[in-house]
Design an enzyme around this catalytic site. Structure first.
Site, PDB file in Angstrom:
ATOM      1  CD  GLU A  66      -2.873  -0.793   1.906  1.00  0.00           C
ATOM      2  OE1 GLU A  66      -2.201  -0.095   3.292  1.00  0.00           O
ATOM      3  OE2 GLU A  66      -3.594  -1.705   2.660  1.00  0.00           O
ATOM      4  N   GLY A  91       4.514  -1.119   3.011  1.00  0.00           N
ATOM      5  CA  GLY A  91       5.456  -1.833   2.034  1.00  0.00           C
ATOM      6  C   GLY A  91       5.971  -2.944   2.859  1.00  0.00           C
ATOM      7  CG  HIS A 109      28.392  -5.370 -23.597  1.00  0.00           C
ATOM      8  ND1 HIS A 109      28.288  -6.660 -22.524  1.00  0.00           N
ATOM      9  CD2 HIS A 109      27.677  -6.447 -24.546  1.00  0.00           C
ATOM     10  CE1 HIS A 109      28.099  -7.752 -22.916  1.00  0.00           C
ATOM     11  NE2 HIS A 109      28.174  -7.518 -24.394  1.00  0.00           N
ATOM     12  N   GLY A 131      30.939   0.704 -24.253  1.00  0.00           N
ATOM     13  CA  GLY A 131      30.303   2.044 -24.930  1.00  0.00           C
ATOM     14  C   GLY A 131      28.760   0.989 -25.967  1.00  0.00           C
ATOM     15  CD  GLU A 172       7.592 -12.638  -5.258  1.00  0.00           C
ATOM     16  OE1 GLU A 172       7.737 -13.111  -4.233  1.00  0.00           O
ATOM     17  OE2 GLU A 172       7.061 -12.287  -5.582  1.00  0.00           O
ATOM     18  N   GLY A 173       9.912  -8.002  -0.664  1.00  0.00           N
ATOM     19  CA  GLY A 173      10.545  -8.412   0.223  1.00  0.00           C
ATOM     20  C   GLY A 173      12.339  -7.316  -0.170  1.00  0.00           C
ATOM     21  CB  THR A 174      13.902  -4.183  -0.209  1.00  0.00           C
ATOM     22  OG1 THR A 174      13.741  -4.094   2.048  1.00  0.00           O
ATOM     23  CG2 THR A 174      12.620  -3.640   0.242  1.00  0.00           C
ATOM     24  N   GLY A 221       7.137 -17.453  -2.539  1.00  0.00           N
ATOM     25  CA  GLY A 221       7.274 -16.311  -3.391  1.00  0.00           C
ATOM     26  C   GLY A 221       8.927 -16.058  -4.222  1.00  0.00           C
ATOM     27  NE  ARG A 222       9.670 -12.268   0.435  1.00  0.00           N
ATOM     28  CZ  ARG A 222       9.447 -12.111   1.941  1.00  0.00           C
ATOM     29  NH1 ARG A 222       9.819 -12.809   3.283  1.00  0.00           N
ATOM     30  NH2 ARG A 222       8.903 -10.724   1.863  1.00  0.00           N
TER      31      ARG A 222
HETATM   32  N1  CAA Z   1       5.001 -18.235   7.995  1.00  0.00           N
HETATM   33  C1  CAA Z   1       4.489 -17.830   8.499  1.00  0.00           C
HETATM   34  N2  CAA Z   1       4.285 -17.229   9.492  1.00  0.00           N
HETATM   35  C2  CAA Z   1       4.915 -15.676   9.986  1.00  0.00           C
HETATM   36  C3  CAA Z   1       6.080 -15.730   8.610  1.00  0.00           C
HETATM   37  C4  CAA Z   1       6.394 -17.421   7.828  1.00  0.00           C
HETATM   38  N3  CAA Z   1       7.643 -16.685   6.623  1.00  0.00           N
HETATM   39  N4  CAA Z   1       6.733 -14.064   8.878  1.00  0.00           N
HETATM   40  C5  CAA Z   1       6.053 -13.987   9.672  1.00  0.00           C
HETATM   41  N5  CAA Z   1       4.549 -14.731  10.681  1.00  0.00           N
HETATM   42  C6  CAA Z   1       3.770 -14.180  11.355  1.00  0.00           C
HETATM   43  C7  CAA Z   1       4.739 -14.688  12.775  1.00  0.00           C
HETATM   44  O1  CAA Z   1       5.048 -15.671  13.583  1.00  0.00           O
HETATM   45  C8  CAA Z   1       3.958 -13.745  13.301  1.00  0.00           C
HETATM   46  O2  CAA Z   1       2.264 -14.463  14.081  1.00  0.00           O
HETATM   47  P1  CAA Z   1       2.227 -14.625  15.436  1.00  0.00           P
HETATM   48  O3  CAA Z   1       2.792 -12.873  16.433  1.00  0.00           O
HETATM   49  O4  CAA Z   1       1.152 -15.484  15.858  1.00  0.00           O
HETATM   50  O5  CAA Z   1       3.848 -15.475  16.018  1.00  0.00           O
HETATM   51  C9  CAA Z   1       3.166 -12.534  12.814  1.00  0.00           C
HETATM   52  O6  CAA Z   1       3.363 -13.692  11.057  1.00  0.00           O
HETATM   53  C10 CAA Z   1       3.870 -10.859  12.548  1.00  0.00           C
HETATM   54  O7  CAA Z   1       4.988 -11.310  12.604  1.00  0.00           O
HETATM   55  P2  CAA Z   1       6.423 -10.228  12.261  1.00  0.00           P
HETATM   56  O8  CAA Z   1       5.838 -10.344  14.329  1.00  0.00           O
HETATM   57  O9  CAA Z   1       7.883 -11.160  12.186  1.00  0.00           O
HETATM   58  O10 CAA Z   1       5.615  -8.787  12.143  1.00  0.00           O
HETATM   59  P3  CAA Z   1       6.911  -7.552  11.655  1.00  0.00           P
HETATM   60  O11 CAA Z   1       5.289  -6.594  11.780  1.00  0.00           O
HETATM   61  O12 CAA Z   1       7.801  -7.845  12.442  1.00  0.00           O
HETATM   62  O13 CAA Z   1       6.531  -7.877   9.725  1.00  0.00           O
HETATM   63  C11 CAA Z   1       8.268  -8.979   8.160  1.00  0.00           C
HETATM   64  C12 CAA Z   1       7.678  -9.434   9.531  1.00  0.00           C
HETATM   65  C13 CAA Z   1       9.156 -10.279   7.666  1.00  0.00           C
HETATM   66  C14 CAA Z   1       9.002  -8.317   8.170  1.00  0.00           C
HETATM   67  C15 CAA Z   1       7.093  -9.023   6.795  1.00  0.00           C
HETATM   68  O14 CAA Z   1       6.165  -7.386   7.649  1.00  0.00           O
HETATM   69  C16 CAA Z   1       7.174  -8.549   5.821  1.00  0.00           C
HETATM   70  O15 CAA Z   1       7.578  -9.965   4.790  1.00  0.00           O
HETATM   71  N6  CAA Z   1       7.835  -7.456   4.918  1.00  0.00           N
HETATM   72  C17 CAA Z   1       7.846  -7.516   4.344  1.00  0.00           C
HETATM   73  C18 CAA Z   1       6.607  -7.650   3.072  1.00  0.00           C
HETATM   74  C19 CAA Z   1       6.989  -7.820   0.982  1.00  0.00           C
HETATM   75  O16 CAA Z   1       7.532  -8.597   1.291  1.00  0.00           O
HETATM   76  N7  CAA Z   1       6.258  -7.460   1.310  1.00  0.00           N
HETATM   77  C20 CAA Z   1       6.193  -7.267  -0.821  1.00  0.00           C
HETATM   78  C21 CAA Z   1       5.146  -7.351  -1.822  1.00  0.00           C
HETATM   79  S1  CAA Z   1       4.319  -8.321  -2.150  1.00  0.00           S
HETATM   80  C22 CAA Z   1       5.163  -7.857  -3.933  1.00  0.00           C
HETATM   81  O17 CAA Z   1       6.450  -7.648  -4.567  1.00  0.00           O
HETATM   82  C23 CAA Z   1       4.824  -8.837  -5.425  1.00  0.00           C
HETATM   83  C24 CAA Z   1       5.205  -8.140  -6.693  1.00  0.00           C
HETATM   84  O18 CAA Z   1       4.036  -8.139  -6.994  1.00  0.00           O
HETATM   85  C25 CAA Z   1       5.639  -8.462  -7.418  1.00  0.00           C
END
Ligand code: CAA
Length: 380
Positions: A127, A131, A338, A340, A363-365, A242-243
């Site tokens: 959003e 992000g 390469h 020029g 899909e996550g920086t 996805g990663r």
């Molecule tokens: N599998 C299962 N559960 C998971 C998990 C995983 N891999 N990762 C986290 N969780 C769960 C945690 O266990 C937690 O649950 P509980 O409270 O029940 O224990 C809950 O999710 C929240 O987790 P965190 O407390 O760790 O959350 P956080 O706020 O600290 O954030 C983060 C974690 C890893 C930073 C996450 O926010 C993240 O991955 N951010 C990046 C988002 C992203 O990748 N965006 C990409 C957009 S999609 C895209 O790009 C698609 C496209 O079009 C190409």
């Protein structure tokens, strides 16, 4: 560890290589220039079974393993990362999530068409103000008994205008934080669902990236994926797989840039000899090759972890982190080798350099991957 590919995997790899050379390469520069979506090519990839590679054949998929998917992603990405991201999002973020957590009705209604490539899907998490910090969802899905009312905006959505089916993550109960988030299936054409303007991007310009606007969209309850409040975990679990796809994309960009550079270095002459005979260039190629092989091991290992039923969150994050850094570094060096010509579109490597950048972001920086990795290794 040795990754010995089966006869079937080698055949799939070759099919992807041939497709990339014969169908993606011819107009890849034109599509990049014009930001033109590879519509015909995606249709053909559906026919080849590339759009739902890991989905069970009962649901229109190819029923293959993750390693085969990674091999295809690598080959396609050597030539056209704009086309391969469409494949990655459809396979990893849309089909996998629906097959793993969807109801039988959802699978029959949506997955069969998505996996066969008849339609494509989009995954809508990001959003304007959420992000990397994905729990801070502002889009709301208010529970109205037999349906949800969806309001909000999603940003940078791959397949934004070309998708027919959208998996939308939204907040139902803000008091519950991430446990109040749901994942809903939204169809193109639902009243109040509007597709915003196309983004004009640095790279992967052939893929269509849009913002999406939801204004009081009525989404039936049967379109929720999983139990109430499962939406954030759904997103995290889906992104973990996805990663692996994006890591394979990054690996492919790096390998494509390396292969072009090696060929060029053996042909181009300077100071009376092919530039590959100059140590300055030979050492660059040595570094590229070594790092690409290291990235390939991480990517294949992660795919095998998923296929073996082992945890792949850590290995997928490591693969994406490393392969995307290698893609960026290799593409920059490819332009340098390469000279020029590298700065000119006809030689492809400048596009690869622009395309590589997004693999460190979506899909996550890289920084998010380091959060995932460090939390995983420190938790015991
Ligand atoms: N599998 C299962 N559960 C998971 C998990 C995983 N891999 N990762 C986290 N969780 C769960 C945690 O266990 C937690 O649950 P509980 O409270 O029940 O224990 C809950 O999710 C929240 O987790 P965190 O407390 O760790 O959350 P956080 O706020 O600290 O954030 C983060 C974690 C890893 C930073 C996450 O926010 C993240 O991955 N951010 C990046 C988002 C992203 O990748 N965006 C990409 C957009 S999609 C895209 O790009 C698609 C496209 O079009 C190409």
């Amino acid at each position: 560890m040795e990754f010995k590919l089966s006869e079937e995997q080698l055949m799939i790899q070759q099919a992807a290589k041939d497709f990339a050379q014969n169908e993606l390469l011819p107009e890849v520069i034109e599509r990049d220039d014009a930001q033109k979506f590879p519509t015909q090519q995606i249709k053909k990839m559906g026919e080849l079974g590339f759009m739902g590679m890991m989905v069970n054949e009962n649901y229109g998929g190819s029923g293959l393993d993750t390693l085969s998917y990674v091999l295809v992603m690598e080959e396609l990405s050597k030539v056209d990362a704009s086309a391969s991201v469409v494949v990655s999002v459809n396979n990893s973020l849309v089909c996998w999530g629906l097959e793993t957590y969807g109801t039988e009705e959802q699978k029959q209604k949506y997955l069969t068409k998505l996996a066969s490539g008849e339609i494509i899907g989009a995954f809508c998490l990001s959003e304007p103000e959420a992000g990397s910090d994905a729990t801070s969802q502002k889009t709301t899905a208010i529970d109205k008994g037999d349906h949800y009312i969806l309001n909000g905006t999603k940003n940078w959505i791959t397949n934004g205008s070309t998708a027919e089916v959208y998996l939308v993550i939204a907040q139902t109960d803000v008091e519950k934080g991430h446990k109040g988030i749901n994942a809903l299936i939204v169809e193109k054409g639902m009243e109040g669902f509007e597709i915003g303007p196309k983004e004009n991007k640095l790279g992967i310009r052939g893929s269509d990236t849009h913002s999406l606007i939801f204004n009081d969209v009525k989404v039936p309850k049967e379109n929720r994926i999983g139990e109430d409040g499962f939406g954030f975990k759904f997103a995290m679990k889906t992104l973990a797989g996805g990663r692996i796809g994006i890591a394979a994309q990054a690996l492919g960009i790096a390998a494509g840039a390396y292969e072009l550079s090696k060929k060029y270095a053996k042909e181009r002459k300077a100071f009376g000899t092919e530039i590959a005979n100059h140590q300055a260039i030979a050492f660059k190629l040595a570094d590229m090759h070594t790092k690409i092989q290291a990235a390939r091991h991480l990517v294949y290992q992660s795919a095998c972890d998923k296929d073996n039923g082992d945890d792949y969150t850590l290995s997928g994050a490591m693969a994406k982190l490393y392969a995307s850094e290698v893609a960026m570094e290799t593409a920059v060096e490819a332009v340098q080798i390469h000279g020029g010509n590298g700065f000119v579109k006809d030689y492809h490597v400048e596009r690869m350099m622009r395309d590589a950048k997004i693999t460190q972001i979506y899909e996550g920086t890289s920084e998010i991957q380091k959060i995932v990795i460090s939390r995983s290794i420190l938790k015991d």
